[in-house]
Motif scaffolding. Structure first.
Motif, PDB file in Angstrom:
ATOM      1  N   VAL A 130      67.403  86.365  69.091  1.00 19.09           N
ATOM      2  CA  VAL A 130      67.929  85.917  67.805  1.00 19.09           C
ATOM      3  C   VAL A 130      68.848  86.990  67.232  1.00 19.09           C
ATOM      4  O   VAL A 130      68.533  88.177  67.265  1.00 19.09           O
ATOM      5  N   ASP A 131      69.997  86.566  66.740  1.00 17.44           N
ATOM      6  CA  ASP A 131      70.972  87.487  66.164  1.00 17.44           C
ATOM      7  C   ASP A 131      71.591  86.862  64.917  1.00 17.44           C
ATOM      8  O   ASP A 131      71.637  85.633  64.773  1.00 17.44           O
ATOM      9  N   ILE A 132      72.115  87.718  64.067  1.00 15.87           N
ATOM     10  CA  ILE A 132      72.806  87.240  62.880  1.00 15.87           C
ATOM     11  C   ILE A 132      74.136  86.623  63.277  1.00 15.87           C
ATOM     12  O   ILE A 132      74.792  87.062  64.222  1.00 15.87           O
ATOM     13  N   SER A 133      74.527  85.579  62.568  1.00 19.61           N
ATOM     14  CA  SER A 133      75.819  84.937  62.820  1.00 19.61           C
ATOM     15  C   SER A 133      76.850  85.454  61.830  1.00 19.61           C
ATOM     16  O   SER A 133      76.510  86.053  60.795  1.00 19.61           O
ATOM     17  N   GLU A 134      78.121  85.221  62.127  1.00 18.52           N
ATOM     18  CA  GLU A 134      79.187  85.596  61.192  1.00 18.52           C
ATOM     19  C   GLU A 134      79.028  84.862  59.870  1.00 18.52           C
ATOM     20  O   GLU A 134      79.304  85.419  58.801  1.00 18.52           O
ATOM     21  N   GLU A 135      78.573  83.619  59.948  1.00 22.07           N
ATOM     22  CA  GLU A 135      78.391  82.818  58.726  1.00 22.07           C
ATOM     23  C   GLU A 135      77.303  83.426  57.842  1.00 22.07           C
ATOM     24  O   GLU A 135      77.438  83.458  56.604  1.00 22.07           O
ATOM     25  N   GLU A 136      76.229  83.900  58.454  1.00 16.78           N
ATOM     26  CA  GLU A 136      75.160  84.516  57.670  1.00 16.78           C
ATOM     27  C   GLU A 136      75.637  85.817  57.013  1.00 16.78           C
ATOM     28  O   GLU A 136      75.329  86.079  55.841  1.00 16.78           O
ATOM     29  N   THR A 137      76.365  86.617  57.764  1.00 13.70           N
ATOM     30  CA  THR A 137      76.900  87.860  57.201  1.00 13.70           C
ATOM     31  C   THR A 137      77.805  87.559  56.011  1.00 13.70           C
ATOM     32  O   THR A 137      77.705  88.207  54.951  1.00 13.70           O
ATOM     33  N   ALA A 138      78.686  86.576  56.179  1.00 13.17           N
ATOM     34  CA  ALA A 138      79.593  86.201  55.093  1.00 13.17           C
ATOM     35  C   ALA A 138      78.811  85.689  53.883  1.00 13.17           C
ATOM     36  O   ALA A 138      79.137  86.026  52.727  1.00 13.17           O
ATOM     37  N   TYR A 139      77.769  84.898  54.131  1.00 13.33           N
ATOM     38  CA  TYR A 139      76.946  84.356  53.047  1.00 13.33           C
ATOM     39  C   TYR A 139      76.295  85.483  52.244  1.00 13.33           C
ATOM     40  O   TYR A 139      76.306  85.460  50.997  1.00 13.33           O
ATOM     41  N   LEU A 140      75.746  86.467  52.930  1.00 13.89           N
ATOM     42  CA  LEU A 140      75.083  87.571  52.228  1.00 13.89           C
ATOM     43  C   LEU A 140      76.075  88.414  51.440  1.00 13.89           C
ATOM     44  O   LEU A 140      75.787  88.833  50.308  1.00 13.89           O
ATOM     45  N   CYS A 141      77.243  88.642  52.006  1.00 13.47           N
ATOM     46  CA  CYS A 141      78.273  89.385  51.269  1.00 13.47           C
ATOM     47  C   CYS A 141      78.710  88.609  50.036  1.00 13.47           C
ATOM     48  O   CYS A 141      78.832  89.172  48.933  1.00 13.47           O
ATOM     49  N   GLU A 142      78.957  87.323  50.199  1.00 11.51           N
ATOM     50  CA  GLU A 142      79.377  86.489  49.065  1.00 11.51           C
ATOM     51  C   GLU A 142      78.300  86.452  47.982  1.00 11.51           C
ATOM     52  O   GLU A 142      78.608  86.443  46.781  1.00 11.51           O
ATOM     53  N   SER A 143      77.043  86.447  48.398  1.00 11.76           N
ATOM     54  CA  SER A 143      75.947  86.376  47.433  1.00 11.76           C
ATOM     55  C   SER A 143      75.917  87.589  46.519  1.00 11.76           C
ATOM     56  O   SER A 143      75.777  87.455  45.295  1.00 11.76           O
ATOM     57  N   VAL A 144      76.054  88.782  47.095  1.00 11.77           N
ATOM     58  CA  VAL A 144      76.009  89.978  46.252  1.00 11.77           C
ATOM     59  C   VAL A 144      77.331  90.193  45.523  1.00 11.77           C
ATOM     60  O   VAL A 144      77.352  90.802  44.442  1.00 11.77           O
ATOM     61  N   ASN A 145      78.419  89.670  46.075  1.00  9.51           N
ATOM     62  CA  ASN A 145      79.722  89.846  45.424  1.00  9.51           C
ATOM     63  C   ASN A 145      79.836  89.046  44.137  1.00  9.51           C
ATOM     64  O   ASN A 145      80.717  89.320  43.314  1.00  9.51           O
ATOM     65  N   ARG A 146      78.967  88.074  43.938  1.00  9.77           N
ATOM     66  CA  ARG A 146      78.939  87.357  42.662  1.00  9.77           C
ATOM     67  C   ARG A 146      78.448  88.271  41.540  1.00  9.77           C
ATOM     68  O   ARG A 146      78.657  87.983  40.366  1.00  9.77           O
ATOM     69  N   TYR A 147      77.804  89.357  41.917  1.00 11.85           N
ATOM     70  CA  TYR A 147      77.151  90.218  40.934  1.00 11.85           C
ATOM     71  C   TYR A 147      77.715  91.633  40.889  1.00 11.85           C
ATOM     72  O   TYR A 147      77.901  92.186  39.807  1.00 11.85           O
ATOM     73  N   PHE A 148      77.979  92.227  42.039  1.00  9.20           N
ATOM     74  CA  PHE A 148      78.427  93.611  42.048  1.00  9.20           C
ATOM     75  C   PHE A 148      79.896  93.736  41.662  1.00  9.20           C
ATOM     76  O   PHE A 148      80.726  92.914  42.045  1.00  9.20           O
ATOM     77  N   ASN A 149      80.182  94.784  40.938  1.00 13.08           N
ATOM     78  CA  ASN A 149      81.547  95.044  40.474  1.00 13.08           C
ATOM     79  C   ASN A 149      82.476  95.398  41.636  1.00 13.08           C
ATOM     80  O   ASN A 149      83.643  94.990  41.663  1.00 13.08           O
ATOM     81  N   ILE A 150      81.968  96.156  42.600  1.00 14.27           N
ATOM     82  CA  ILE A 150      82.746  96.517  43.791  1.00 14.27           C
ATOM     83  C   ILE A 150      82.305  95.611  44.935  1.00 14.27           C
ATOM     84  O   ILE A 150      81.138  95.638  45.330  1.00 14.27           O
TER      85      ILE A 150
END
Length: 512
Positions: free
Chosen positions: A288-308
């Motif tokens: 089992v490995d992380i997919s590009e879609e999962e990585t993008a989802y996690l980045c997008e999730s925190v980017n809704r909140y973090f200033n940088i």
């Protein structure tokens, strides 16, 4: 172990549930053999979010019993292993369009009061203009909430349970697979095979405990040839790690428009761990490995909140695991229960099998107790009294579970150790650090330095006491030094391990 020896329990699976059951059973007077096809905690149990928590979001699914049980266990485990389990405060920015403030306050009130709290502080509202956690957030977030849970070194929790089981008399065999089992009237005749040498071991067991995690169903239908009443649903959870994104010791819990939550957690001092995803999975749980879609989802999730903003290019490591959740008629994987079921199959005049379906790392100890309750009628000589709630795990016998005080005393006693190394040793080994450093009083005495602060003495300890065989075992499960070691260091470590393995094989040949 003698091929003619009979054990009470053959536990199949060296994850947290298997190790916990083995420990509880041996402490009640049963004879136990645990086998694991790979390394301890090689799969699901080392791929968690590294939290001991009640599961705040489970309240929305009305799983009050599960949350209460998990909150009770949170307090117990903080006492039993204060070196590898640490209090952690979580910050939740308020987004009125996702959940109203009254709902969050009500949920946090329940979270604070479903179980007695002796160790952790309760929840409260915070103003991001004055609270330290507000600095990394976008200025649009004005208010939020803070509550308590705990962080855990998950793979080490498994190893410590296995260590305690072995020290009490259990046999623990890693790199050993159950390949066949014949159900008799009194015993299971089981064949175990080493995945290293291919050598077979034959054992008799009065009961088989199927704690194979994602493989629980396939083991039942395969080697055990037994029908199951419960079914599991495989859900992949992935996490990413970046360089540290904020300069304080709080974690964040972020709400997403899809109603899921994502954590951003201080990790290994210099990093931030972000997760998790929930994705249906149908492949091999070992691949089992992380997919590009999962990585993008996690980045997008925190980017809704973090200033940088965080981008996939900043990811320095990731991990993925498959959770074997109880099958339910729900479409959203996030809504599938994290509770568990224990299924005891007892056919007339046939040896029994106990299977574990579902579960979460926080409730493993209670799961083991409930497993013993189910097995009690089968073993008249088994001690009925539960005992693990009051027995510290190896290294956890720290006075009053006061880890800060223990750390200060340790650093004073071993003042010659670099501060960062001393802190890591104390967190990893607790009171057992005296065994690790027995007779050593200088840096030179630690032996060869492979890189970062990984010295030969620690590698030998992991091999001798913790079943570590490979570089991966050492740098990603027994520790997280893989985040700091470069390729050359890992190559040197691998060569050193291979040399020790060859020496061991030669010695075994001489002794034979």
């Amino acid at each position: 172990m003698s091929a003619s020896e009979i054990v009470d329990l053959l536990v199949v699976g060296g994850g947290i549930n298997g190790a916990g059951i083995a420990r509880d059973a041996i402490g009640r007077g049963l004879s136990v053999l645990l086998c694991e096809q790979d390394d301890l905690a090689a799969h699901t149990s080392s791929a968690s979010t590294k939290l001991i928590h009640g599961g705040l979001r489970y309240l929305e699914h009305y799983e009050f019993s599960l949350v209460r049980k998990a909150l009770q266990e949170r307090e117990v485990l903080l006492r039993l292993a204060p070196h590898i389990i640490s209090p952690l405060r979580f910050v939740m920015p308020h987004v009125s369009s996702l959940r109203p403030a009254w709902m969050i306050r009500a949920g946090l009130f329940l979270y604070d009061h479903l179980s007695k709290r002796k160790v952790l502080p309760g929840s409260r509202g915070i103003d991001f203009r004055s609270h330290v956690s507000g600095a990394p957030l976008k200025k649009s977030f004005k208010k939020g909430f803070v509550y308590s849970d705990a962080a855990v070194q998950d793979a080490r929790l498994v190893v410590l349970n296995a260590m305690d089981a072995r020290e009490r008399g259990a046999t623990v065999m890693t790199k050993t697979r159950l390949i066949a089992a014949r159900q008799g009237t009194l015993y299971w005749d089981a064949t175990l095979q080493s995945t290293i040498t291919g050598e077979n071991t034959h054992v008799k067991a009065r009961c088989v405990v199927n704690a194979a995690g994602p493989w629980v169903a396939s083991l039942l239908s395969g080697a055990l040839n037994t029908a199951a009443r419960h079914h599991i649903r495989l859900v992949k959870g992935s996490h990413i790690v970046t360089k540290r994104l904020f300069d304080h010791d709080h974690a964040y819990i972020f709400q997403n428009p899809d109603k899921r939550i994502v954590f951003a957690i201080p990790y290994e001092n210099d990093f931030t761990a972000i997760g998790t995803t929930d994705v249906e999975y149908s492949g091999d749980p070992a691949k089992v490995d992380i997919s590009e879609e999962e990585t993008a989802y996690l980045c997008e999730s925190v980017n809704r909140y973090f200033n940088i903003p965080v981008s996939p290019s900043q990811v320095v490591w990731s991990w993925s695991g498959v959770r074997p959740l109880l099958e339910e008629e729900v479409a959203n994987p996030s809504a599938v229960t994290r509770d568990y079921r224990l299924e005891l199959t007892t056919e007339p005049e046939m040896a029994p099998v106990l299977s574990v379906f579902g579960g979460k790392i926080t409730t493993y100890r209670r799961l083991a107790e409930e497993a013993m309750e189910k097995l009690q009628p089968l073993f008249s000589y088994m001690k009925a009294q539960a005992w693990t709630a009051d027995a510290p795990l190896p290294g956890g016998d720290i006075e009053n579970a006061d880890f800060p005080r223990f750390l200060k005393q340790f650093q004073q006693r071993y003042a010659w150790l670099p501060a960062a190394t001393a802190k890591r040793y104390a967190h990893a080994y607790g009171s057992r650090v005296s065994a690790l450093l027995d007779g050593v009083n200088t840096i030179v005495g630690l032996g060869e330095l492979f890189g970062a602060d990984l010295y030969e003495i620690e590698v030998r300890y992991m091999m001798d006491k913790e079943w570590a065989l490979t570089a991966e075992d050492i740098i990603w499960r027994r520790s997280k030094l893989g985040l700091r070691l470069d390729g050359d260091a890992i190559t040197r470590l691998t060569a050193w391990l291979e040399e020790r393995s060859a020496e061991s094989n030669i010695q075994m040949g001489v002794n034979a």
